[in-house]
Motif scaffolding. Sequence first.
Motif, PDB file in Angstrom:
ATOM      1  N   UNK A 193       4.994  -8.052   6.398  1.00 21.10           N
ATOM      2  CA  UNK A 193       3.617  -7.557   6.384  1.00 21.10           C
ATOM      3  C   UNK A 193       2.796  -8.186   7.501  1.00 21.10           C
ATOM      4  N   UNK A 194       2.989  -9.475   7.710  1.00 20.00           N
ATOM      5  CA  UNK A 194       2.253 -10.186   8.752  1.00 20.00           C
ATOM      6  C   UNK A 194       2.650  -9.680  10.143  1.00 20.00           C
ATOM      7  N   UNK A 195       3.934  -9.513  10.363  1.00 17.65           N
ATOM      8  CA  UNK A 195       4.407  -9.026  11.657  1.00 17.65           C
ATOM      9  C   UNK A 195       3.884  -7.624  11.935  1.00 17.65           C
ATOM     10  N   UNK A 196       3.966  -6.754  10.945  1.00 20.20           N
ATOM     11  CA  UNK A 196       3.477  -5.381  11.112  1.00 20.20           C
ATOM     12  C   UNK A 196       2.001  -5.379  11.461  1.00 20.20           C
ATOM     13  N   UNK A 197       1.217  -6.104  10.694  1.00 16.36           N
ATOM     14  CA  UNK A 197      -0.222  -6.130  10.919  1.00 16.36           C
ATOM     15  C   UNK A 197      -0.565  -6.741  12.274  1.00 16.36           C
ATOM     16  N   UNK A 198       0.107  -7.810  12.644  1.00 16.91           N
ATOM     17  CA  UNK A 198      -0.167  -8.460  13.927  1.00 16.91           C
ATOM     18  C   UNK A 198       0.173  -7.539  15.088  1.00 16.91           C
ATOM     19  N   UNK A 199       1.314  -6.891  15.026  1.00 18.07           N
ATOM     20  CA  UNK A 199       1.749  -6.037  16.134  1.00 18.07           C
ATOM     21  C   UNK A 199       0.942  -4.747  16.232  1.00 18.07           C
ATOM     22  N   UNK A 247       5.262  -6.095  23.006  1.00 18.28           N
ATOM     23  CA  UNK A 247       4.771  -4.819  23.548  1.00 18.28           C
ATOM     24  C   UNK A 247       5.720  -3.683  23.189  1.00 18.28           C
ATOM     25  N   UNK A 248       7.029  -3.923  23.336  1.00 21.55           N
ATOM     26  CA  UNK A 248       8.005  -2.885  22.984  1.00 21.55           C
ATOM     27  C   UNK A 248       7.914  -2.502  21.510  1.00 21.55           C
ATOM     28  N   UNK A 249       7.785  -3.508  20.662  1.00 18.54           N
ATOM     29  CA  UNK A 249       7.656  -3.228  19.222  1.00 18.54           C
ATOM     30  C   UNK A 249       6.364  -2.474  18.926  1.00 18.54           C
TER      31      UNK A 249
END
Length: 144
Positions: A20-26, A49-51
């Motif tokens: 959840x944290x990674x998704x929100x941050x990216x 950037x790619x993600x």
Amino acid sequence: MTTAEVLLVLGLILLNGFLAMARSALVNVRKARLRQLIDDGVGSARIAERLAEDASRLLATTQLGMMLTAFFAGAVVAVVSAPPLAGALQPWLGGASYAVAFVLVVFLAAVIMLILGELVPGTIALEHSERLALLLARPLAVIS
């Protein structure tokens, strides 16, 4: 619950929180800032950037992972906690005690997973999206 079961559920909550944290941050990181960091030679900025650019892959990876971790956490909690609760409810509910206990523990597990595994990490990621996007990009790229 035994120590191993508690650790398993906590691990699943942490994994869910990571996703959840990674998704929100990216999703929330400023793309112009990532471009600047890439120009400055920050390696994880290119991965981030790619993600961030491949939103469908990012969302599919995180949603699938979050759904599976929530499912397994709920299953562990239900298998371990429903029988003792059903025994306690037996005098009042009779034959329906297990079904009621099962629904109650799964609901409680879902609420805890939602708060600790999604809302809190997502809020933290909103406040620190750049730093977390750089930190979490590599592990998320491996998972995806």
